[in-house]
Design an enzyme around this catalytic site. Sequence first.
Site, PDB file in Angstrom:
ATOM      1  N   ASP A  46      -2.416  -3.008  -8.403  1.00  0.00           N
ATOM      2  CA  ASP A  46      -1.146  -2.275  -8.320  1.00  0.00           C
ATOM      3  C   ASP A  46      -0.055  -3.180  -7.764  1.00  0.00           C
ATOM      4  O   ASP A  46      -0.064  -3.531  -6.585  1.00  0.00           O
ATOM      5  CB  ASP A  46      -1.308  -1.069  -7.388  1.00  0.00           C
ATOM      6  CG  ASP A  46      -0.014  -0.269  -7.294  1.00  0.00           C
ATOM      7  OD1 ASP A  46       0.217   0.571  -8.179  1.00  0.00           O
ATOM      8  OD2 ASP A  46       0.774  -0.499  -6.353  1.00  0.00           O
ATOM      9  N   TYR A  51       7.869  -6.156  -5.416  1.00  0.00           N
ATOM     10  CA  TYR A  51       6.925  -6.905  -4.574  1.00  0.00           C
ATOM     11  C   TYR A  51       7.074  -8.417  -4.785  1.00  0.00           C
ATOM     12  O   TYR A  51       6.533  -9.208  -4.022  1.00  0.00           O
ATOM     13  CB  TYR A  51       5.466  -6.497  -4.841  1.00  0.00           C
ATOM     14  CG  TYR A  51       5.130  -5.046  -4.629  1.00  0.00           C
ATOM     15  CD1 TYR A  51       6.029  -4.165  -4.008  1.00  0.00           C
ATOM     16  CD2 TYR A  51       3.917  -4.514  -5.063  1.00  0.00           C
ATOM     17  CE1 TYR A  51       5.704  -2.815  -3.833  1.00  0.00           C
ATOM     18  CE2 TYR A  51       3.598  -3.176  -4.886  1.00  0.00           C
ATOM     19  CZ  TYR A  51       4.503  -2.338  -4.278  1.00  0.00           C
ATOM     20  OH  TYR A  51       4.185  -1.010  -4.113  1.00  0.00           O
ATOM     21  N   LYS A  76       5.960  -1.402 -11.678  1.00  0.00           N
ATOM     22  CA  LYS A  76       6.920  -0.301 -11.475  1.00  0.00           C
ATOM     23  C   LYS A  76       8.349  -0.786 -11.688  1.00  0.00           C
ATOM     24  O   LYS A  76       8.667  -1.928 -11.352  1.00  0.00           O
ATOM     25  CB  LYS A  76       6.796   0.246 -10.040  1.00  0.00           C
ATOM     26  CG  LYS A  76       5.365   0.465  -9.568  1.00  0.00           C
ATOM     27  CD  LYS A  76       5.266   1.054  -8.175  1.00  0.00           C
ATOM     28  CE  LYS A  76       3.821   1.046  -7.673  1.00  0.00           C
ATOM     29  NZ  LYS A  76       3.421  -0.186  -6.980  1.00  0.00           N
ATOM     30  N   HIS A 109       9.510   3.733  -9.691  1.00  0.00           N
ATOM     31  CA  HIS A 109       9.058   3.492  -8.309  1.00  0.00           C
ATOM     32  C   HIS A 109       9.496   4.609  -7.354  1.00  0.00           C
ATOM     33  O   HIS A 109       8.720   5.045  -6.509  1.00  0.00           O
ATOM     34  CB  HIS A 109       9.586   2.127  -7.841  1.00  0.00           C
ATOM     35  CG  HIS A 109       8.753   1.489  -6.791  1.00  0.00           C
ATOM     36  ND1 HIS A 109       8.540   0.128  -6.726  1.00  0.00           N
ATOM     37  CD2 HIS A 109       8.087   2.006  -5.736  1.00  0.00           C
ATOM     38  CE1 HIS A 109       7.776  -0.152  -5.687  1.00  0.00           C
ATOM     39  NE2 HIS A 109       7.490   0.969  -5.062  1.00  0.00           N
ATOM     40  N   ILE A 229      -5.504   2.746  -3.632  1.00  0.00           N
ATOM     41  CA  ILE A 229      -5.137   1.333  -3.822  1.00  0.00           C
ATOM     42  C   ILE A 229      -4.958   0.620  -2.472  1.00  0.00           C
ATOM     43  O   ILE A 229      -3.875   0.160  -2.129  1.00  0.00           O
ATOM     44  CB  ILE A 229      -3.858   1.209  -4.676  1.00  0.00           C
ATOM     45  CG1 ILE A 229      -2.760   2.189  -4.208  1.00  0.00           C
ATOM     46  CG2 ILE A 229      -4.183   1.448  -6.147  1.00  0.00           C
ATOM     47  CD1 ILE A 229      -1.413   1.983  -4.909  1.00  0.00           C
ATOM     48  N   LYS A 231      -4.691  -2.072   0.390  1.00  0.00           N
ATOM     49  CA  LYS A 231      -4.197  -3.449   0.354  1.00  0.00           C
ATOM     50  C   LYS A 231      -4.945  -4.304   1.376  1.00  0.00           C
ATOM     51  O   LYS A 231      -5.096  -3.907   2.530  1.00  0.00           O
ATOM     52  CB  LYS A 231      -2.706  -3.465   0.687  1.00  0.00           C
ATOM     53  CG  LYS A 231      -2.067  -4.833   0.574  1.00  0.00           C
ATOM     54  CD  LYS A 231      -1.828  -5.494   1.907  1.00  0.00           C
ATOM     55  CE  LYS A 231      -1.326  -6.901   1.734  1.00  0.00           C
ATOM     56  NZ  LYS A 231      -0.994  -7.538   3.001  1.00  0.00           N
ATOM     57  N   SER A 232      -5.388  -5.461   0.945  1.00  0.00           N
ATOM     58  CA  SER A 232      -5.803  -6.498   1.882  1.00  0.00           C
ATOM     59  C   SER A 232      -5.666  -7.828   1.161  1.00  0.00           C
ATOM     60  O   SER A 232      -5.814  -7.897  -0.053  1.00  0.00           O
ATOM     61  CB  SER A 232      -7.250  -6.295   2.349  1.00  0.00           C
ATOM     62  OG  SER A 232      -7.594  -7.373   3.195  1.00  0.00           O
ATOM     63  N   ARG A 237     -12.383  -8.219   3.789  1.00  0.00           N
ATOM     64  CA  ARG A 237     -11.905  -6.830   3.761  1.00  0.00           C
ATOM     65  C   ARG A 237     -11.770  -6.327   2.332  1.00  0.00           C
ATOM     66  O   ARG A 237     -12.019  -5.141   2.059  1.00  0.00           O
ATOM     67  CB  ARG A 237     -10.566  -6.723   4.476  1.00  0.00           C
ATOM     68  CG  ARG A 237     -10.706  -6.869   5.972  1.00  0.00           C
ATOM     69  CD  ARG A 237      -9.343  -6.882   6.612  1.00  0.00           C
ATOM     70  NE  ARG A 237      -9.420  -6.914   8.061  1.00  0.00           N
ATOM     71  CZ  ARG A 237      -8.344  -6.990   8.845  1.00  0.00           C
ATOM     72  NH1 ARG A 237      -7.125  -7.038   8.307  1.00  0.00           N
ATOM     73  NH2 ARG A 237      -8.476  -7.013  10.146  1.00  0.00           N
TER      74      ARG A 237
HETATM   75  P1  NAD Z   1      -2.728   0.340   3.357  1.00  0.00           P
HETATM   76  O1  NAD Z   1      -2.817   1.732   3.862  1.00  0.00           O
HETATM   77  O2  NAD Z   1      -3.513  -0.053   2.174  1.00  0.00           O
HETATM   78  O3  NAD Z   1      -3.060  -0.600   4.604  1.00  0.00           O
HETATM   79  C1  NAD Z   1      -3.059  -1.990   4.437  1.00  0.00           C
HETATM   80  C2  NAD Z   1      -3.278  -2.683   5.768  1.00  0.00           C
HETATM   81  O4  NAD Z   1      -4.499  -2.218   6.350  1.00  0.00           O
HETATM   82  C3  NAD Z   1      -3.481  -4.182   5.541  1.00  0.00           C
HETATM   83  O5  NAD Z   1      -2.294  -4.865   5.705  1.00  0.00           O
HETATM   84  C4  NAD Z   1      -4.484  -4.559   6.591  1.00  0.00           C
HETATM   85  O6  NAD Z   1      -3.773  -4.913   7.752  1.00  0.00           O
HETATM   86  C5  NAD Z   1      -5.230  -3.304   6.868  1.00  0.00           C
HETATM   87  N1  NAD Z   1      -6.570  -3.303   6.247  1.00  0.00           N
HETATM   88  C6  NAD Z   1      -6.888  -3.153   4.925  1.00  0.00           C
HETATM   89  N2  NAD Z   1      -8.215  -3.133   4.770  1.00  0.00           N
HETATM   90  C7  NAD Z   1      -8.746  -3.277   6.010  1.00  0.00           C
HETATM   91  C8  NAD Z   1     -10.081  -3.336   6.499  1.00  0.00           C
HETATM   92  N3  NAD Z   1     -11.126  -3.211   5.684  1.00  0.00           N
HETATM   93  N4  NAD Z   1     -10.259  -3.519   7.827  1.00  0.00           N
HETATM   94  C9  NAD Z   1      -9.209  -3.622   8.674  1.00  0.00           C
HETATM   95  N5  NAD Z   1      -7.928  -3.566   8.278  1.00  0.00           N
HETATM   96  C10 NAD Z   1      -7.700  -3.402   6.943  1.00  0.00           C
HETATM   97  O7  NAD Z   1      -1.164   0.020   3.173  1.00  0.00           O
HETATM   98  P2  NAD Z   1      -0.152  -0.400   2.046  1.00  0.00           P
HETATM   99  O8  NAD Z   1      -0.239  -1.819   1.695  1.00  0.00           O
HETATM  100  O9  NAD Z   1       1.165   0.115   2.516  1.00  0.00           O
HETATM  101  O10 NAD Z   1      -0.551   0.491   0.771  1.00  0.00           O
HETATM  102  C11 NAD Z   1      -1.444   0.048  -0.228  1.00  0.00           C
HETATM  103  C12 NAD Z   1      -0.742  -0.216  -1.534  1.00  0.00           C
HETATM  104  O11 NAD Z   1      -0.021   0.954  -1.959  1.00  0.00           O
HETATM  105  C13 NAD Z   1       0.360  -1.284  -1.464  1.00  0.00           C
HETATM  106  O12 NAD Z   1      -0.158  -2.590  -1.399  1.00  0.00           O
HETATM  107  C14 NAD Z   1       1.121  -0.983  -2.733  1.00  0.00           C
HETATM  108  O13 NAD Z   1       0.406  -1.493  -3.859  1.00  0.00           O
HETATM  109  C15 NAD Z   1       1.109   0.540  -2.730  1.00  0.00           C
HETATM  110  N6  NAD Z   1       2.335   1.120  -2.122  1.00  0.00           N
HETATM  111  C16 NAD Z   1       3.196   1.777  -2.950  1.00  0.00           C
HETATM  112  C17 NAD Z   1       4.350   2.346  -2.445  1.00  0.00           C
HETATM  113  C18 NAD Z   1       5.263   3.085  -3.372  1.00  0.00           C
HETATM  114  O14 NAD Z   1       6.398   3.400  -2.972  1.00  0.00           O
HETATM  115  N7  NAD Z   1       4.859   3.370  -4.574  1.00  0.00           N
HETATM  116  C19 NAD Z   1       4.656   2.237  -1.071  1.00  0.00           C
HETATM  117  C20 NAD Z   1       3.758   1.566  -0.248  1.00  0.00           C
HETATM  118  C21 NAD Z   1       2.585   1.027  -0.782  1.00  0.00           C
END
Ligand code: NAD
Length: 276
Positions: A46, A51, A76, A109, A229, A231-232, A237
């Site tokens: 995603d 981004y 998006k 988006h 989805i 993120k890491s 992780r």
């Molecule tokens: P998330 O909830 O996925 O959290 C990510 C954070 O959690 C990472 O930076 C890391 O620090 C931590 N993490 C991840 N896996 C872990 C693990 N196993 N152990 C410990 N810590 C861990 O947050 P996000 O990135 O905001 O959201 C995920 C995805 O959603 C984004 O990358 C993006 O693709 C999407 N997104 C979309 C919108 C939108 O407006 N459409 C907005 C925000 C995010």
Amino acid sequence: MTTSRRVAFNDGNAVPQIGLGVWRTPDEEAASVVETALRAGYRHVDTAKIYDNEEGVGEGLRAAGLARDELFVTTKVWNDDQGYDEARRALDASLRRLGLDQVDLYLIHWPSPRRGRYVDTWRALIAAQRDGLARSIGVSNFEEEHLERLIGEMGVAPALNQIELHPRFQQRSLRAAHARLGIATESWSPLGQGKLLIDPAIARVAAKHGRTPAQIIIRWHLDSGLVVIPKSANPNRIAENFDVFGFALDAEDMTAIHGLDNADGRIGPNPMTADF
Ligand code: NAD
């Protein structure tokens, strides 16, 4: 097999239920992060124009050497590119950066109501799907009234709405609207941007199953029928977040996580008032 879990769309296509989020993954790291995820079993990535990492994502997709039809790629259209002609140009540019002829899912988006252009943008996405540039089309951060307007004016429901959704902000009323309208729900910030990983109720469920808090939360999204989805950029992780099928949450666990829902639990912007 983990990769076979998919969520069906109203247009006949389907999406792998777990994808890799790459917001805040810099372009220069995106290729190796995406390649790592694909080697760990992910088949869904995603990204978004905003981004600023579509080139790196495309490079990572090619590096893994998988057949195109095994991959599911979402990008998006950003708010500045809303409008019929603008959105089509934005999609062409995203495809060029990704190195693809077609994305699997193209999303608006944000509704950005103050611009008043999301219906025109939706018309461009309908045309893009017809022309084969996007296999499926959907939206992100749309509230029920925005969804009703798209469907009312254009007669085509989005395949999916990607919204902020995690145990502290469970979006029950919008999910009920999605169920009524035949729209799949995708959870962004599914781990609460990491903040939920120290929640004591999650920690208790994690200890009970000998799993990590991230695995418990991802499993909760899956068992709730959501596309997720996380993120890491860290290879361990990334693998951990995909290794979520060797245990099962029971009714007691689901109830405990259900209880974390909070009307004020939103972390990101409110789509009705977001001004960007
Ligand atoms: P998330 O909830 O996925 O959290 C990510 C954070 O959690 C990472 O930076 C890391 O620090 C931590 N993490 C991840 N896996 C872990 C693990 N196993 N152990 C410990 N810590 C861990 O947050 P996000 O990135 O905001 O959201 C995920 C995805 O959603 C984004 O990358 C993006 O693709 C999407 N997104 C979309 C919108 C939108 O407006 N459409 C907005 C925000 C995010």
